[in-house]
Motif scaffolding. Structure first.
Motif: not given
Length: 251
Positions: A33-51, A170-175
């Motif tokens: 689930v990780g790897g995506f950037s956020t609007a404030d410049g952070a990044k979702v950590r990888t290796g924490l949650l798998y779908r 961002a919604d585009r990454d969620i989509v």
């Protein structure tokens, strides 16, 4: 439901995120689930949650791969009847099982409904389920974790979309992440059979972005924002802050 047939992502290498799909024997539709950037410049950590899709056909080799990923918890969004009929096969995986049914447990048959209607039902009852689920992610010792329903697209997709939106993705990454299930389930090559929670054989086909964008829009219309929804439903500012501390890192 036979979800064990493998696919190569090279067949659809142009799809956004196709290289994120994981090869876990006995599991379909698996990815980080990780790897995506956020609007404030952070990044979702990888290796924490798998779908993923269900783990009812997980092989010992697949369980070994989950062990190497450090999986501590398996979150199952299915109904009790589904879990009883097709229990997860964890083999020797030392992971806790956590059950958070996302469909209302009111005796109504939701499996035969059109997807848009089923998503509306989940949205209507999300306040009873999603805040508690997301709150569990921030509890010490819970992660890394696997999150799944039956095919890993609808109930799992809504849960992941709410999580990523609350983290500022961002919604585009969620989509893009949501639509990756079309490849992960093999439906880009035509409809695939699955067995619903009542044991009825049905067909699943490709989904478009409107299902997940409509779900997020409904929550935002009703609560002002996804964060507002979670806050009103019990996961307040402190809970959201803990969730972000766990999942976000500087880019």
């Amino acid at each position: 439901m036979d979800l064990t047939e493998s696919r190569t992502v090279a067949d659809h290498h142009d799809l956004p995120g196709a290289d994120r799909l994981l090869d876990i024997p006995g599991v379909r539709n698996a990815r980080d689930v990780g790897g995506f950037s956020t609007a404030d410049g952070a990044k979702v950590r990888t290796g924490l949650l798998y779908r993923t899709g269900w783990l009812a056909e997980l092989t010992p080799e697949g369980a070994g791969l989950f062990a190497k990923l450090g999986i501590r918890t398996v979150f199952d969004l299915r109904d009790p009847a589904e879990i009883e009929r097709w229990p997860d096969r964890l083999h020797d995986l030392d992971a806790a099982a956590a059950h958070h049914p996302l469909l209302p447990q009111n005796g109504e048959d939701h499996y035969g409904k059109p997807l848009a209607e089923a998503y509306d039902v989940i949205t209507d009852t999300a306040a009873d389920t999603l805040p508690a689920l997301l709150g569990r992610f921030a509890e010490p010792g819970t992660l890394p974790a696997v999150l799944h329903c039956a095919v890993g697209r609808d109930r799992t997709g809504i849960s992941v979309a709410v999580l990523l939106s609350a983290l500022g993705v961002a919604d585009r990454d969620i989509v893009d992440d949501y639509l990756l299930s079309n490849l992960g389930l093999g439906v880009l090559d035509g409809p695939q059979e699955y067995v619903d929670g009542n044991g009825v054989v049905r067909l699943t086909d490709t989904v478009g972005p409107e299902l997940i964008t409509g779900t997020l829009a409904a929550l935002r219309t009703r609560y002002g924002s996804v964060e507002g929804f979670l806050s009103e439903a019990g996961l307040g500012p402190d809970g959201l802050a803990r969730l972000r501390d766990v999942f976000l890192e500087p880019a």
